[in-house]
Design an enzyme around this catalytic site. Structure first.
Site, PDB file in Angstrom:
ATOM      1  N   GLU A  67      27.629  13.865  -7.431  1.00 13.43           N
ATOM      2  CA  GLU A  67      26.606  13.831  -8.371  1.00 13.43           C
ATOM      3  C   GLU A  67      26.943  14.568  -9.551  1.00 13.43           C
ATOM      4  O   GLU A  67      26.793  14.149 -10.611  1.00 13.43           O
ATOM      5  CB  GLU A  67      25.401  14.249  -7.814  1.00 13.43           C
ATOM      6  CG  GLU A  67      24.287  14.343  -8.644  1.00 13.43           C
ATOM      7  CD  GLU A  67      23.165  15.310  -8.011  1.00 13.43           C
ATOM      8  OE1 GLU A  67      22.512  15.720  -8.854  1.00 13.43           O
ATOM      9  OE2 GLU A  67      23.144  15.619  -6.877  1.00 13.43           O
ATOM     10  N   ASP A  71      27.310  12.642 -13.057  1.00 14.76           N
ATOM     11  CA  ASP A  71      26.695  12.872 -14.291  1.00 14.76           C
ATOM     12  C   ASP A  71      27.597  13.284 -15.698  1.00 14.76           C
ATOM     13  O   ASP A  71      27.063  12.621 -16.475  1.00 14.76           O
ATOM     14  CB  ASP A  71      25.913  14.101 -14.074  1.00 14.76           C
ATOM     15  CG  ASP A  71      25.201  14.746 -15.085  1.00 14.76           C
ATOM     16  OD1 ASP A  71      23.972  14.137 -15.416  1.00 14.76           O
ATOM     17  OD2 ASP A  71      25.458  15.799 -15.803  1.00 14.76           O
ATOM     18  N   ASP A 140      19.976  10.716  -8.403  1.00 16.93           N
ATOM     19  CA  ASP A 140      20.997  11.523  -7.842  1.00 16.93           C
ATOM     20  C   ASP A 140      22.019  10.447  -7.341  1.00 16.93           C
ATOM     21  O   ASP A 140      23.229  10.693  -7.259  1.00 16.93           O
ATOM     22  CB  ASP A 140      20.961  12.729  -6.869  1.00 16.93           C
ATOM     23  CG  ASP A 140      20.077  13.567  -7.523  1.00 16.93           C
ATOM     24  OD1 ASP A 140      19.971  13.843  -8.790  1.00 16.93           O
ATOM     25  OD2 ASP A 140      19.604  14.556  -6.690  1.00 16.93           O
ATOM     26  N   GLU A 143      23.897   8.638  -9.774  1.00 19.15           N
ATOM     27  CA  GLU A 143      25.258   9.600 -10.356  1.00 19.15           C
ATOM     28  C   GLU A 143      26.524   9.694  -9.359  1.00 19.15           C
ATOM     29  O   GLU A 143      27.405   9.735  -9.844  1.00 19.15           O
ATOM     30  CB  GLU A 143      24.502  10.776 -10.762  1.00 19.15           C
ATOM     31  CG  GLU A 143      23.663  10.744 -12.076  1.00 19.15           C
ATOM     32  CD  GLU A 143      23.078  12.010 -12.467  1.00 19.15           C
ATOM     33  OE1 GLU A 143      22.694  12.147 -13.609  1.00 19.15           O
ATOM     34  OE2 GLU A 143      22.963  12.920 -11.403  1.00 19.15           O
TER      35      GLU A 143
END
Length: 251
Positions: A67, A71, A140, A143
């Site tokens: 994650e 991102d 999440d 990502e």
């Protein structure tokens, strides 16, 4: 003997869950058009920390590191897309557009369109409290999937994935109201002369470093939607998105 039997039963149950998950994830690969070279990366992307905490004797890895990586990869990919697609837009406008594309409500929408929540390995507690549909978890997961694709196949494959899931569906208007659900809801109510919108903070929960806000949106004192986010603004956006869905407003 009874304790040993229970342990074996629990192990069999875990193996069944994981085998079923593997089958589901292989189907997801077909749906996405992406065949992972390292299947364990895809599996890790959908393994929540709550599941790992309940199976400490194994070598499971949760998706939090993926994650983190996803991102950064997502922000870079979106930035490059906007830079080339809108060469005449100033930096300030591009920043606002990017923020609206990668904010939690937007990522939740993308995750829901792909039904990513149904593939997640969750702990019992998280499952019972509705974790599979929790906005922060869905964002999440999106990502972490991006992070897994990047590690497995590189940035070009990430861009192809994002083009299918985000870029090809987004139309930017002059007011930069990209996926701004609150603005869309406000426009709708003004157009049809509907009573004013009211957002109410229902609950604040969690520690200071991981705060969650629950917001409800009312139109003419009727509850139209509820949202959960890491900030009041994000929870309001999520509530407005639910209201738009309930009103069957396209956005």
């Amino acid at each position: 003997m009874p304790r040993l039997f229970y342990g074996n039963s629990k192990l069999k149950k875990n193996l069944f869950v994981e085998t079923f998950m593997d089958k589901q994830l292989r189907n997801l690969q077909l749906h996405l058009g992406i065949q992972f070279h390292n299947f364990s990366l895809l599996k890790q992307a959908f393994t929540h920390s709550s599941y790992v905490n309940e199976h400490r004797i194994t070598n499971y890895k949760d998706n939090e590191r993926l994650e983190f990586l996803g991102d950064a990869v997502l922000e870079l990919s979106v930035s490059e897309f906007l830079f080339h697609t809108y060469p005449d837009r100033p930096e300030g406008e591009l920043t606002k557009i990017r923020a609206s594309m990668v904010c939690e409500p937007s990522l939740v929408k993308f995750a829901m369109e792909l039904k990513l929540g149904s593939y997640v390995l969750l702990g019992k507690g998280e499952e019972l409290t509705g974790g599979r549909t929790r906005p922060s978890l869905l964002a999440d997961i999106f990502e972490s999937l991006v992070g897994a694709i990047f590690l497995d196949q590189g940035l070009d494959q990430v861009k192809l994935f994002l083009n299918q899931t985000i870029f090809s569906k987004i139309k930017l208007d002059a007011k930069l109201q990209v996926l701004d659900y609150k603005s869309k809801l406000q426009e709708y109510t003004q157009h049809y002369s509907i009573a004013a919108i009211e957002y109410r903070i229902l609950e604040e929960r969690g520690p200071a470093h991981d705060r969650e806000f629950i917001t409800e949106v009312y139109i003419d004192n009727s509850l139209m939607g509820q949202g959960i986010g890491r900030s009041k603004k994000e929870s309001e956006q999520q509530a407005a998105a639910q209201a738009l869905d309930k009103l069957k407003v396209l956005y």
